[in-house]
Design a protein around this motif. Sequence first.
Motif, PDB file in Angstrom:
ATOM      1  N   VAL A 200      41.140  87.864 100.678  1.00  0.00           N
ATOM      2  CA  VAL A 200      40.945  89.007 100.042  1.00  0.00           C
ATOM      3  C   VAL A 200      39.801  88.104  98.768  1.00  0.00           C
ATOM      4  CG1 VAL A 200      41.044  90.932  97.836  1.00  0.00           C
ATOM      5  CG2 VAL A 200      42.070  90.329  99.993  1.00  0.00           C
ATOM      6  N   VAL A 201      38.423  88.288  98.874  1.00  0.00           N
ATOM      7  CA  VAL A 201      37.586  87.664  98.150  1.00  0.00           C
ATOM      8  C   VAL A 201      37.375  88.714  97.152  1.00  0.00           C
ATOM      9  CG1 VAL A 201      35.485  86.394  98.132  1.00  0.00           C
ATOM     10  CG2 VAL A 201      36.681  86.663  99.387  1.00  0.00           C
ATOM     11  N   LEU A 202      37.577  88.425  96.056  1.00  0.00           N
ATOM     12  CA  LEU A 202      37.583  88.996  94.735  1.00  0.00           C
ATOM     13  C   LEU A 202      35.824  88.638  94.314  1.00  0.00           C
ATOM     14  CD1 LEU A 202      40.128  89.674  92.403  1.00  0.00           C
ATOM     15  CD2 LEU A 202      38.952  91.663  94.321  1.00  0.00           C
ATOM     16  N   ASP A 203      34.323  89.339  94.502  1.00  0.00           N
ATOM     17  CA  ASP A 203      33.252  88.259  93.493  1.00  0.00           C
ATOM     18  C   ASP A 203      33.142  89.621  92.546  1.00  0.00           C
ATOM     19  OD1 ASP A 203      30.623  87.926  93.347  1.00  0.00           O
ATOM     20  OD2 ASP A 203      29.666  88.483  94.955  1.00  0.00           O
ATOM     21  N   GLU A 204      33.169  88.285  91.316  1.00  0.00           N
ATOM     22  CA  GLU A 204      33.386  88.983  90.226  1.00  0.00           C
ATOM     23  C   GLU A 204      31.851  87.910  89.453  1.00  0.00           C
ATOM     24  OE1 GLU A 204      37.350  89.916  88.936  1.00  0.00           O
ATOM     25  OE2 GLU A 204      37.817  87.621  89.114  1.00  0.00           O
ATOM     26  N   ALA A 205      30.771  87.661  90.079  1.00  0.00           N
ATOM     27  CA  ALA A 205      30.492  87.346  89.157  1.00  0.00           C
ATOM     28  C   ALA A 205      29.568  88.097  88.104  1.00  0.00           C
ATOM     29  CB  ALA A 205      28.701  88.065  90.636  1.00  0.00           C
ATOM     30  N   TYR A 206      30.159  89.233  88.260  1.00  0.00           N
ATOM     31  CA  TYR A 206      29.228  90.420  87.067  1.00  0.00           C
ATOM     32  C   TYR A 206      30.842  90.311  85.591  1.00  0.00           C
ATOM     33  CZ  TYR A 206      25.228  90.831  89.016  1.00  0.00           C
ATOM     34  OH  TYR A 206      23.975  91.052  89.507  1.00  0.00           O
ATOM     35  N   VAL A 207      32.224  89.804  86.012  1.00  0.00           N
ATOM     36  CA  VAL A 207      33.424  89.856  85.224  1.00  0.00           C
ATOM     37  C   VAL A 207      33.051  89.740  83.823  1.00  0.00           C
ATOM     38  CG1 VAL A 207      33.964  87.341  85.476  1.00  0.00           C
ATOM     39  CG2 VAL A 207      35.566  89.949  85.767  1.00  0.00           C
ATOM     40  N   GLU A 208      32.383  89.040  83.215  1.00  0.00           N
ATOM     41  CA  GLU A 208      31.491  88.881  81.893  1.00  0.00           C
ATOM     42  C   GLU A 208      31.796  90.131  81.484  1.00  0.00           C
ATOM     43  OE1 GLU A 208      30.831  86.391  84.117  1.00  0.00           O
ATOM     44  OE2 GLU A 208      32.474  84.607  84.392  1.00  0.00           O
ATOM     45  N   PHE A 209      30.235  90.594  82.060  1.00  0.00           N
ATOM     46  CA  PHE A 209      29.974  91.887  81.205  1.00  0.00           C
ATOM     47  C   PHE A 209      31.100  93.243  80.979  1.00  0.00           C
ATOM     48  CE2 PHE A 209      26.163  89.864  83.262  1.00  0.00           C
ATOM     49  CZ  PHE A 209      25.675  89.880  82.101  1.00  0.00           C
ATOM     50  N   VAL A 210      32.172  93.524  82.315  1.00  0.00           N
ATOM     51  CA  VAL A 210      32.990  94.143  81.875  1.00  0.00           C
ATOM     52  C   VAL A 210      33.837  94.811  81.345  1.00  0.00           C
ATOM     53  CG1 VAL A 210      34.699  95.056  82.937  1.00  0.00           C
ATOM     54  CG2 VAL A 210      33.538  93.962  84.775  1.00  0.00           C
ATOM     55  N   THR A 211      33.819  95.842  80.533  1.00  0.00           N
ATOM     56  CA  THR A 211      34.633  96.357  79.137  1.00  0.00           C
ATOM     57  C   THR A 211      36.049  96.914  79.384  1.00  0.00           C
ATOM     58  OG1 THR A 211      32.637  98.086  79.103  1.00  0.00           O
ATOM     59  CG2 THR A 211      32.186  96.188  77.590  1.00  0.00           C
ATOM     60  N   ALA A 212      35.473  97.896  81.182  1.00  0.00           N
ATOM     61  CA  ALA A 212      36.792  98.922  80.771  1.00  0.00           C
ATOM     62  C   ALA A 212      38.210  98.825  80.940  1.00  0.00           C
ATOM     63  CB  ALA A 212      36.000  99.170  82.505  1.00  0.00           C
ATOM     64  N   ASP A 213      39.036  98.812  80.350  1.00  0.00           N
ATOM     65  CA  ASP A 213      40.296  98.277  79.656  1.00  0.00           C
ATOM     66  C   ASP A 213      41.444  98.384  81.212  1.00  0.00           C
ATOM     67  OD1 ASP A 213      39.697  98.111  77.547  1.00  0.00           O
ATOM     68  OD2 ASP A 213      40.936 100.066  77.021  1.00  0.00           O
ATOM     69  N   ASP A 214      41.126  99.575  82.257  1.00  0.00           N
ATOM     70  CA  ASP A 214      41.723  99.113  83.542  1.00  0.00           C
ATOM     71  C   ASP A 214      41.054  98.568  84.824  1.00  0.00           C
ATOM     72  OD1 ASP A 214      39.079 101.392  84.013  1.00  0.00           O
ATOM     73  OD2 ASP A 214      40.836 101.993  84.561  1.00  0.00           O
TER      74      ASP A 214
END
Length: 381
Positions: A200-214
């Motif tokens: 399972v490949v999570l493409d998290e190219a934008y992960v540093e922008f995330v603000t959602a707690d969940d």
Amino acid sequence: MSSAESRKPTRFVERIRPAVRALRPYEPGKPIEEVQRELGLDHIVKLASNEYPEGPFPEVKDALRAEMDELHRYPDATWHHLLDAVTEVYPIGRDEVLFGNGANEILELIVHLVARDGDEIVYAHPSFPIYGLLSQSHFDMGVSVPLTGDHVHDLDAMADAITPRTRAVMVCNPNNPTGTYVSEADLVRFLERVPEDVLVVLDEAYVEFVTADDFPDFFRLRERFVNLVSVRSFSKIYSIAALRIGYALGHPEVIGMLQRVRQPFNVNRLAQKAAATALRYQDRVAERRETNRRRLDQLGEGLQERGCRIVPSQTNFYLAFTPQESTEVFGALLREGVIVRPMHSFGLGEGSFRVNTGTEEENAAFLRALDRVFAAGTTGV
Ligand SMILES: *Cc1c(COP(=O)(O)O)cnc(C)c1O
């Protein structure tokens, strides 16, 4: 008639697999210089490729200048300083990281690793078009699953699409081009349904922008799911897209397999220096996340005030829909010197487009241009 037209390599091309011939070459966001050349404009606002508007941290540029004296030397094939930096920032071991020539190369290595005739790779649509391009160019492996009506990954349908032939599932989280995300609870329920022999490949190219707690915490989930890989990029919040560097985080056994199929000098010297330096400024990354959130609000409110519908976003861009349902808006915006990304080729409708956050001034200039385009009507005169 040139000789290239009169004599064609038809017989060579005919032997290339139909799935490859049917591919459309990737269309990047229009480069600023191209629009300047074509339209004779001086000032261009580019909000089409999800780049961070301010560019790399000043310390990164300083480090690159010093690195110029070493350009005749091959880069470090073992990424020593990069591994120092990344293992200081994240709770991860040196054998759990793989660097690549952009996140794109990591994705390519993953597909290359699992590719076998008759096997399958599952991904969503619309999502990052590279998954389809890579899967189809390796044995026509692609199986695409539509997003839900809310433009979110349909994880139940994706789990249903897994067969004994499936080797990998791509989950773009948050998703490009919709900006939507799946929560940790939903992802866990999905992971519980995925057989352990499927990556399972999570493409998290934008992960540093995330603000959602969940939002899913990869570092927690990887303790439980050994078939989980996170793919990340330095092109987005770190703003060094030009140098091409990204990385994968995963189980040492999986990373070890990827090590076998990569080129020894896949990450160039400047990219290594820039990324290792940038990683040391996590406080600036946090600041950029906050700044981006304010700019998203500015952009989102401005779009809605002008009658555009937006999809909630955890990234640095919005998927938006113009009230006119017309592709001509984008040509008219271009003539105003603003580049956004039309999305009709993704099957999202004529008036769909993706626009990323620029500086406050760039966002305002975009919204003013949109006013002029709407006032003139979408015939674009
Ligand atoms: C931008 C992007 C990437 C590519 O990143 P590079 O490091 O520039 O190759 C990967 N995945 C998604 C979803 C992206 O939007």
